[in-house]
Design a protein around this motif. Structure first.
Motif, PDB file in Angstrom:
ATOM      1  N   ILE A   1      -3.964   2.916   5.461  1.00  0.00           N
ATOM      2  CA  ILE A   1      -4.753   1.894   6.168  1.00  0.00           C
ATOM      3  C   ILE A   1      -6.011   2.527   6.758  1.00  0.00           C
ATOM      4  O   ILE A   1      -7.099   1.951   6.702  1.00  0.00           O
ATOM      5  CB  ILE A   1      -3.888   1.206   7.255  1.00  0.00           C
ATOM      6  CG1 ILE A   1      -2.832   0.341   6.565  1.00  0.00           C
ATOM      7  CG2 ILE A   1      -4.758   0.385   8.215  1.00  0.00           C
ATOM      8  CD1 ILE A   1      -2.021  -0.555   7.457  1.00  0.00           C
ATOM      9  N   ASP A   2      -5.861   3.728   7.299  1.00  0.00           N
ATOM     10  CA  ASP A   2      -6.998   4.467   7.865  1.00  0.00           C
ATOM     11  C   ASP A   2      -8.121   4.581   6.811  1.00  0.00           C
ATOM     12  O   ASP A   2      -9.288   4.277   7.072  1.00  0.00           O
ATOM     13  CB  ASP A   2      -6.485   5.873   8.264  1.00  0.00           C
ATOM     14  CG  ASP A   2      -7.457   6.650   9.119  1.00  0.00           C
ATOM     15  OD1 ASP A   2      -8.625   6.245   9.212  1.00  0.00           O
ATOM     16  OD2 ASP A   2      -7.048   7.683   9.696  1.00  0.00           O
ATOM     17  N   LYS A   3      -7.734   4.965   5.597  1.00  0.00           N
ATOM     18  CA  LYS A   3      -8.699   5.170   4.520  1.00  0.00           C
ATOM     19  C   LYS A   3      -9.324   3.847   4.070  1.00  0.00           C
ATOM     20  O   LYS A   3     -10.542   3.731   3.925  1.00  0.00           O
ATOM     21  CB  LYS A   3      -7.968   5.821   3.336  1.00  0.00           C
ATOM     22  CG  LYS A   3      -8.864   6.573   2.410  1.00  0.00           C
ATOM     23  CD  LYS A   3      -8.070   7.495   1.505  1.00  0.00           C
ATOM     24  CE  LYS A   3      -8.930   7.867   0.311  1.00  0.00           C
ATOM     25  NZ  LYS A   3      -8.159   7.990  -0.914  1.00  0.00           N
TER      26      LYS A   3
ATOM     27  N   LEU B   1       0.809  -1.228   0.000  1.00  0.00           N
ATOM     28  CA  LEU B   1       0.000   0.000   0.000  1.00  0.00           C
ATOM     29  C   LEU B   1       0.841   1.277   0.000  1.00  0.00           C
ATOM     30  O   LEU B   1       0.299   2.379  -0.038  1.00  0.00           O
ATOM     31  CB  LEU B   1      -0.924   0.017   1.233  1.00  0.00           C
ATOM     32  CG  LEU B   1      -1.914  -1.140   1.341  1.00  0.00           C
ATOM     33  CD1 LEU B   1      -2.627  -1.116   2.686  1.00  0.00           C
ATOM     34  CD2 LEU B   1      -2.928  -1.085   0.216  1.00  0.00           C
ATOM     35  N   GLY B   2       2.165   1.154   0.085  1.00  0.00           N
ATOM     36  CA  GLY B   2       3.020   2.352   0.046  1.00  0.00           C
ATOM     37  C   GLY B   2       3.341   2.909   1.419  1.00  0.00           C
ATOM     38  O   GLY B   2       2.951   2.361   2.448  1.00  0.00           O
TER      39      GLY B   2
ATOM     40  N   GLY C   1     -13.927  -1.461   5.330  1.00  0.00           N
ATOM     41  CA  GLY C   1     -13.760  -2.866   5.709  1.00  0.00           C
ATOM     42  C   GLY C   1     -14.537  -3.206   6.973  1.00  0.00           C
ATOM     43  O   GLY C   1     -15.093  -2.313   7.622  1.00  0.00           O
ATOM     44  N   ASP C   2     -14.522  -4.503   7.315  1.00  0.00           N
ATOM     45  CA  ASP C   2     -15.229  -4.964   8.517  1.00  0.00           C
ATOM     46  C   ASP C   2     -14.217  -5.191   9.643  1.00  0.00           C
ATOM     47  O   ASP C   2     -13.398  -6.116   9.569  1.00  0.00           O
ATOM     48  CB  ASP C   2     -15.969  -6.271   8.169  1.00  0.00           C
ATOM     49  CG  ASP C   2     -16.612  -6.916   9.397  1.00  0.00           C
ATOM     50  OD1 ASP C   2     -16.618  -6.282  10.482  1.00  0.00           O
ATOM     51  OD2 ASP C   2     -17.091  -8.064   9.267  1.00  0.00           O
TER      52      ASP C   2
ATOM     53  N   ALA D   1      -8.576  -6.745   1.245  1.00  0.00           N
ATOM     54  CA  ALA D   1      -7.570  -5.857   1.859  1.00  0.00           C
ATOM     55  C   ALA D   1      -8.255  -4.887   2.825  1.00  0.00           C
ATOM     56  O   ALA D   1      -7.697  -4.521   3.856  1.00  0.00           O
ATOM     57  CB  ALA D   1      -6.830  -5.091   0.776  1.00  0.00           C
ATOM     58  N   GLU D   2      -9.503  -4.510   2.503  1.00  0.00           N
ATOM     59  CA  GLU D   2     -10.254  -3.597   3.370  1.00  0.00           C
ATOM     60  C   GLU D   2     -10.516  -4.249   4.733  1.00  0.00           C
ATOM     61  O   GLU D   2     -10.377  -3.613   5.770  1.00  0.00           O
ATOM     62  CB  GLU D   2     -11.598  -3.211   2.725  1.00  0.00           C
ATOM     63  CG  GLU D   2     -11.491  -2.239   1.570  1.00  0.00           C
ATOM     64  CD  GLU D   2     -11.122  -2.918   0.257  1.00  0.00           C
ATOM     65  OE1 GLU D   2     -10.910  -4.161   0.246  1.00  0.00           O
ATOM     66  OE2 GLU D   2     -11.031  -2.208  -0.753  1.00  0.00           O
ATOM     67  N   ASP D   3     -10.883  -5.551   4.698  1.00  0.00           N
ATOM     68  CA  ASP D   3     -11.161  -6.261   5.952  1.00  0.00           C
ATOM     69  C   ASP D   3      -9.879  -6.437   6.777  1.00  0.00           C
ATOM     70  O   ASP D   3      -9.898  -6.314   8.015  1.00  0.00           O
ATOM     71  CB  ASP D   3     -11.790  -7.638   5.676  1.00  0.00           C
ATOM     72  CG  ASP D   3     -13.263  -7.522   5.273  1.00  0.00           C
ATOM     73  OD1 ASP D   3     -13.806  -6.398   5.345  1.00  0.00           O
ATOM     74  OD2 ASP D   3     -13.855  -8.549   4.883  1.00  0.00           O
ATOM     75  N   VAL D   4      -8.765  -6.716   6.097  1.00  0.00           N
ATOM     76  CA  VAL D   4      -7.488  -6.872   6.814  1.00  0.00           C
ATOM     77  C   VAL D   4      -7.137  -5.539   7.473  1.00  0.00           C
ATOM     78  O   VAL D   4      -6.787  -5.485   8.668  1.00  0.00           O
ATOM     79  CB  VAL D   4      -6.352  -7.318   5.856  1.00  0.00           C
ATOM     80  CG1 VAL D   4      -5.004  -7.304   6.580  1.00  0.00           C
ATOM     81  CG2 VAL D   4      -6.635  -8.694   5.293  1.00  0.00           C
ATOM     82  N   ALA D   5      -7.243  -4.445   6.699  1.00  0.00           N
ATOM     83  CA  ALA D   5      -6.905  -3.118   7.228  1.00  0.00           C
ATOM     84  C   ALA D   5      -7.787  -2.776   8.426  1.00  0.00           C
ATOM     85  O   ALA D   5      -7.302  -2.326   9.468  1.00  0.00           O
ATOM     86  CB  ALA D   5      -7.054  -2.066   6.124  1.00  0.00           C
ATOM     87  N   ALA D   6      -9.100  -3.013   8.291  1.00  0.00           N
ATOM     88  CA  ALA D   6     -10.035  -2.657   9.359  1.00  0.00           C
ATOM     89  C   ALA D   6      -9.817  -3.515  10.605  1.00  0.00           C
ATOM     90  O   ALA D   6      -9.862  -3.014  11.740  1.00  0.00           O
ATOM     91  CB  ALA D   6     -11.478  -2.795   8.863  1.00  0.00           C
ATOM     92  N   SER D   7      -9.547  -4.805  10.409  1.00  0.00           N
ATOM     93  CA  SER D   7      -9.353  -5.708  11.556  1.00  0.00           C
ATOM     94  C   SER D   7      -8.032  -5.422  12.257  1.00  0.00           C
ATOM     95  O   SER D   7      -7.940  -5.460  13.493  1.00  0.00           O
ATOM     96  CB  SER D   7      -9.402  -7.168  11.109  1.00  0.00           C
ATOM     97  OG  SER D   7     -10.630  -7.445  10.480  1.00  0.00           O
ATOM     98  N   PHE D   8      -6.992  -5.131  11.463  1.00  0.00           N
ATOM     99  CA  PHE D   8      -5.688  -4.779  12.045  1.00  0.00           C
ATOM    100  C   PHE D   8      -5.820  -3.475  12.849  1.00  0.00           C
ATOM    101  O   PHE D   8      -5.406  -3.389  14.010  1.00  0.00           O
ATOM    102  CB  PHE D   8      -4.653  -4.612  10.921  1.00  0.00           C
ATOM    103  CG  PHE D   8      -3.457  -3.800  11.324  1.00  0.00           C
ATOM    104  CD1 PHE D   8      -2.467  -4.342  12.129  1.00  0.00           C
ATOM    105  CD2 PHE D   8      -3.328  -2.475  10.910  1.00  0.00           C
ATOM    106  CE1 PHE D   8      -1.367  -3.575  12.516  1.00  0.00           C
ATOM    107  CE2 PHE D   8      -2.240  -1.703  11.289  1.00  0.00           C
ATOM    108  CZ  PHE D   8      -1.257  -2.255  12.102  1.00  0.00           C
ATOM    109  N   GLN D   9      -6.442  -2.486  12.240  1.00  0.00           N
ATOM    110  CA  GLN D   9      -6.605  -1.181  12.908  1.00  0.00           C
ATOM    111  C   GLN D   9      -7.421  -1.323  14.189  1.00  0.00           C
ATOM    112  O   GLN D   9      -7.118  -0.710  15.220  1.00  0.00           O
ATOM    113  CB  GLN D   9      -7.293  -0.219  11.935  1.00  0.00           C
ATOM    114  CG  GLN D   9      -7.512   1.166  12.489  1.00  0.00           C
ATOM    115  CD  GLN D   9      -8.082   2.099  11.431  1.00  0.00           C
ATOM    116  OE1 GLN D   9      -7.352   2.684  10.649  1.00  0.00           O
ATOM    117  NE2 GLN D   9      -9.387   2.233  11.397  1.00  0.00           N
TER     118      GLN D   9
END
Ligand code: KG4
Ligand code: ZN
Length: 342
Positions: free
Chosen positions: A185-187, A177-178, A192-193, A235-243
């Motif tokens: 990740i925030d965005k 993601l850079g 995501g869920d 990727a949205e779910d991974v980002a949201a769950s990690f966050q």
């Protein structure tokens, strides 16, 4: 009494200058980011950072002075970050600050970057009252600080491995993601869920001396393992769950610390404090616990020089000018080793 402070910040990849009156009124705050120059390498390259500071500092300083609408002879002191940070980067700001202080015949003030982050909230909320517990979460640090009085801090706990921002950056890099990872990740997490994947909450249940400590390296490994095992995961779910896992740990530990020391307020600081989910959950937790939440604007959370000028004003009041042979201290700590207040 020195009231108008020129602040300079060059500890990492932002070249910043600001003019602040009495640690409360921001006359100007200019931040030139070098992110574009580092992004292709996936992180900050120290040599590139120092060279970019040399190039950018003069125009940034000039802009800060012009926007502040102040003449050189109205600046009462020059404050600069002396650490922690990259030594080559720090030296650019420290040298410029000392040169200006010498020429203008005003005090030079050495500022700890972390103390700057602690003071960011005061700039926007001058009615903020001490003692407080501050959750300081940046790319290099994650700590809970009991701010007992101006200049008097007790470190309650910090990370034993990665900082929260570092975890965001490493997970983003792994997901392609850079850099920097936090804002991306925030965005992504917004769609995501957060309950999709149950990632581990490091050190959440500790009750001993390490109860205020953090650990994020296991979480990062769990994300990598999960994505390798489920390559088609969203990727949205991974980002949201990690966050969600990071925010859960940060907010739970911060409110526990506030309760333990009997603080009537909780304050947020550092680059990760720009995170939408963290800001929301932090305020909600304070509401539930009946304590005040102090959350600086996003621009004051990430690195800037207004917070350095504000911390410099308080330092100058407490300790007077710093000697002109003060150098840069890359490993500078907020609280001295073995000493719980300074
Ligand atoms: O305080 P800061 O600007 O620099 C340091 O002193 O480290 O913090 C930078 C860190 C980076 O790791 C970046 O990814 C993170 O703050 N960050 C965020 C967000 N914006 C910046 N992390 C999560 N969500 C954000 N919106
Ligand atoms: Zn910082």
């Amino acid at each position: 009494m020195a009231d108008r402070i020129l602040g300079i910040e060059t500890s990492c990849d932002e070249t910043a200058a600001a003019v602040v009156d009495r640690a409360t009124h921001v006359r100007s705050s200019v931040v030139a980011s070098q992110i574009d120059q580092h992004a292709r390498y996936g992180g900050v390259v120290p040599e590139i950072a120092s060279r970019a500071h040399v190039e950018m500092l003069t125009p940034v300083l000039a802009q800060a002075l012009v926007e502040a609408g102040t003449a050189d002879d109205e600046i009462d002191a020059v404050a600069a970050t002396v650490g922690p940070g990259l030594v080559g980067s720090l030296l650019v700001g420290v040298s410029a600050a000392k040169a200006l202080a010498l020429v203008w015949e005003v005090p030079f003030v050495a500022v700890n970057h972390l103390e700057g982050h602690l003071y960011a909230a005061f700039l926007e909320q001058p009615d903020l009252e001490l003692p407080l517990v501050v959750l300081l979460v940046s790319g290099g640090h994650t700590m809970l600080v009991h701010m007992q009085d101006h200049g008097h801090y007790r470190l309650l706990g910090s990370t034993i491995d990665d900082a929260a921002g570092e975890a965001f950056d490493k997970v983003a890099r792994f997901l392609g993601l850079g850099y920097p990872g936090g804002p991306v990740i925030d965005k992504l997490a917004a769609t995501g869920d957060p309950g999709a994947i149950a990632f581990p909450r490091g050190m959440l249940d500790r009750t001993g001396d390490d109860r205020h400590a953090f650990s994020f390296s296991g979480l990062k490994t769990a994300v990598v393992n999960h994505v390798r095992k489920h390559p088609d995961v969203s990727a949205e779910d991974v980002a949201a769950s990690f966050q969600d896992a990071v925010v859960d740990v940060l907010v739970t530990k911060a409110r526990r610390a506030a309760r333990e020391v009997g603080a009537t307020g909780l304050c947020l600081g550092g680059g990760v404090a720009a995170n939408s989910a963290l800001r929301e959950r932090f305020v909600q937790a304070c509401d539930e616990d009946g304590i005040r939440a102090f959350v600086p604007s996003r621009a004051m959370c990430t690195d800037n020089a207004a917070m350095i000028a504000a911390a410099g004003w308080w330092r100058l009041r407490a300790d007077g000018p710093s000697p002109l042979d003060t150098g840069a201290t890359p490993g500078l700590r907020l609280v001295g080793a073995g000493d719980q207040s300074n």
